[in-house]
Every structure is written in C-alpha cells, then in structure tokens.
Write an enzyme that holds these catalytic residues in place. Structure first.
Site, PDB file in Angstrom:
ATOM      1  CB  ALA A 165      69.130  11.746 -26.757  1.00 19.96           C
ATOM      2  NE  ARG A 214      56.309  -7.206 -39.040  1.00 26.94           N
ATOM      3  CZ  ARG A 214      55.726  -7.892 -39.795  1.00 26.94           C
ATOM      4  NH1 ARG A 214      54.095  -8.931 -39.542  1.00 26.94           N
ATOM      5  NH2 ARG A 214      56.560  -9.063 -39.923  1.00 26.94           N
ATOM      6  CB  SER A 248      68.985   3.811 -37.370  1.00 29.30           C
ATOM      7  OG  SER A 248      68.398   2.663 -37.502  1.00 29.30           O
ATOM      8  CE1 TYR A 298      64.726   6.392 -34.999  1.00 27.18           C
ATOM      9  CE2 TYR A 298      65.449   4.441 -36.377  1.00 27.18           C
ATOM     10  CZ  TYR A 298      65.778   4.969 -35.311  1.00 27.18           C
ATOM     11  OH  TYR A 298      67.072   5.049 -34.783  1.00 27.18           O
ATOM     12  N   GLY A 325      64.005   6.352 -19.652  1.00 28.40           N
ATOM     13  CA  GLY A 325      63.986   5.804 -19.235  1.00 28.40           C
ATOM     14  C   GLY A 325      64.202   6.573 -17.953  1.00 28.40           C
ATOM     15  CB  ILE A 348      56.854 -16.111 -34.695  1.00 32.24           C
ATOM     16  CG1 ILE A 348      57.578 -16.442 -33.970  1.00 32.24           C
ATOM     17  CG2 ILE A 348      57.117 -15.804 -36.265  1.00 32.24           C
ATOM     18  CD1 ILE A 348      58.952 -18.142 -34.202  1.00 32.24           C
ATOM     19  CG  ASP A 396      64.268  18.428 -23.140  1.00 35.18           C
ATOM     20  OD1 ASP A 396      64.741  18.377 -24.208  1.00 35.18           O
ATOM     21  OD2 ASP A 396      63.003  18.348 -22.816  1.00 35.18           O
TER      22      ASP A 396
END
Length: 329
Positions: free
Chosen positions: A83, A285, A125, A155, A42, A215, A62
């Site tokens: 972060a 994905r 998440s 992840y 960013g 799509i 950091d």
C-alpha cells in the site's frame, strides 16, 4: 520463512502487485492470505477470480488506522507492505500521499511489532535514486533529485524514509525486513496510476480507437519495464529468505526507449498506425533520461532472483488481459 502453510497479509492487496503476490502465495500453498485495502485506488471486482479461493480473506481497512491493523494481524507470519501512493496520485494529493507513504508505514511496522510478525517486505522503488546519471546503478547509488519534478522528489524521498523505517525496526525490534526497489512495473490488471507503465496501456487504448499513439519529445526516454509476475516472485523469495535489513533492485537490467515500447505494442496489435511526437506540458513525468542501467547482481547473489518475462511477452499478456476484460463488458 516457509511459504507453505503460512499466513500472510498484503497491505494494498487489491492492486497490480498485490494481486500477483496473492496468486503466487496460493500456488505455493499458503494457508491464508489477508488482502488489506481501503479500495481508494482499486476495486475488488478486478480480483474477483482470486477472491473465489477460500484461503483469501478480503479486509477493508486503512494503514493510517492502526487499530484496524492490530485487529487483523493476529497470527500473521509475514507482511507484504504494498500500500502506497505512486507519483501521479501523490502529485494530486501530497498531504494524504505523504501521510500514507510515511506515517502509514510506521503504523504497519508498529502493528507488526505488537503482533509478533516475523518478516516484512516493502514495495520500494528505484525512485530512491532520483534521476541518476551513472553508467551502472546499484543499491549504493545516492539520491540525485535536483533535476526531478517536485512530485518525483517527494515520492522518492518517501520511499527512502520507508526503507529506513524498516531498517530501524530490524535493528531495534528484530523484525526481518527487506526493501525491494521496483523499476517500472506493468502487467495484467494494469492501472492508470503508474506514470511510466502508463505508456503501455495508453498506447494500446489509442490503437483500439484507431488513433495515433503519442510519444513525448523524440521518444529516446528510457525505462526499465519489469513484469508484475516477476515482481511478485521477488517478493515471495525475499519473504522466504533469511536475508534481512537489505534493499534490492527488482528490474530487468534492460533499458527500453519509448520508441521501442510503442513499436512493440504496434507489432503485437498488428497496427500500421504511425506514432506522433507531442509533449504534454501538464503531464507528470519522473525522469526523461535516455540512459538507464540498473544492476540486478545483488538480489541475484543474495536470494537467487532474476527476471524471466521478456517485455514483448509481458505486453502480450497485458493486451490479452485487456481483451478478456472487454469481452466481459
């Protein structure tokens, strides 16, 4: 914890979620907000208006360098741990991504313990559920990873580790901790790194070029899109609460197909373009499920949070923001 007159640090402060948390902290009277960021994902240019407030302190640092955290956490009441590497950049650099998402969180928590920080809120998440098939997904649902891409598994696993590091520091050191499991976050200052929210900005960009939106598959894939403003409010309510050692879904509880999402963008822009169905075999994905029903009951009961921004209103805000950026160029 009181937000008014408090001092807070946001790791990854120069980000979509971090910037929205900052705005709401300032609105609620925080004494100082420290934005701790290494600028790798960013730019301070994106939060130029926020940086005009004298209560905001921008620190280039950091989370993998613990000494930089020590130096800037003195006197801090609470930390928002934003972060992290998302799925897409993690797939491109797994070594650094896993270091940031696991070792980086240990560094933050250890620095918080050393400096006596009272509360920590983690940006987690719904990837902690993997690719779930249940009719209703609450916070007790297990991690179903067998059908996920390797990047999606890594992840999600890194977020599970992050949440349990918070639980460990809560149990051993008495730090108040809450983990917030976001669904697909979108909003003003939208970036190009969120795999699911990327459909919104990519569709808008194509329409601007008078190109047909793309799509994948048949468009029946669903996601739960939650606005960054609602996510920020959940963070601040979690920080202000007395709840600790818990994880909460932060979502709308409403699944939206890619077909419906593209229709919303086309409607708002007044475009008569017709989408084309084309699947990129190289695209990253996370899930391709046509069913997703996330429960928000636990967070509603525990801290009183529920979403307020509808998807259509949120997309309007994103497009208005993009138009304002184009006018400045």
């Amino acid at each position: 914890m009181k937000i008014e007159n408090g001092t807070f640090m946001i790791t990854g402060g120069v980000s979509l979620v971090g910037s929205h948390i900052t705005e709401q902290l300032l609105e609620q009277g925080a004494r100082q907000v420290i934005l701790f960021d290494n600028y790798s994902l960013g730019s301070p240019d994106m939060i130029a208006d926020i940086l005009k407030d004298p209560r905001v302190k921008l620190v280039r640092g950091d989370i993998l360098r613990t000494n930089e955290l020590y130096d800037n956490l003195e006197g801090v009441d609470g930390v928002f741990m934003v972060a992290a590497f998302l799925t897409l950049p993690l797939s491109q650099n797994p070594q650094l991504g896993l270091s940031v998402n696991v070792q980086g969180q240990i560094s933050v928590l250890e620095a918080c313990r050393y400096r006596g920080v009272k509360r920590v809120v983690l940006s987690s998440s719904i990837a902690t559920y993997g690719d779930p098939k249940a009719d209703l997904i609450d916070e007790t649902h297990p991690f179903e990873w067998q059908s996920l891409s390797p990047a999606g598994v890594l992840y999600g696993a890194s977020k599970i580790m992050g949440e349990n590091l918070l639980r460990l520091y809560h149990q051993r050191h008495g730090i108040g901790t809450v983990s917030l499991r976001y669904s697909s976050v979108y909003g003003e200052r939208q970036h190009y790194r969120g795999v699911n929210a990327l459909y919104i900005i990519e569709t808008y960009d194509k329409i601007l070029k008078n190109e047909r939106p793309t799509i994948p598959d048949d468009g029946s894939e669903v996601h739960d899109y939650v606005h960054a403003g609602d996510v920020a409010r959940a963070n601040i309510m979690a920080m202000a609460s007395d709840v600790s050692g818990e994880s909460f879904n932060v979502c709308t509880g409403k699944a939206t197909t890619l077909n419906d999402l593209v229709d919303i963008v086309l409607k708002i822009t007044g475009s008569d373009l017709k989408p084309e169905y084309k699947t990129d075999p190289n695209a990253v994905r996370v899930t391709t499920s046509d069913k997703l029903n996330l429960s928000v009951e636990k967070i509603k009961k525990a801290i009183g949070w529920e979403p307020k921004v509808s998807l259509e209103e949120g997309v309007r805000r994103v497009i208005k923001w993009r138009e304002s950026q184009a006018s400045k160029a």
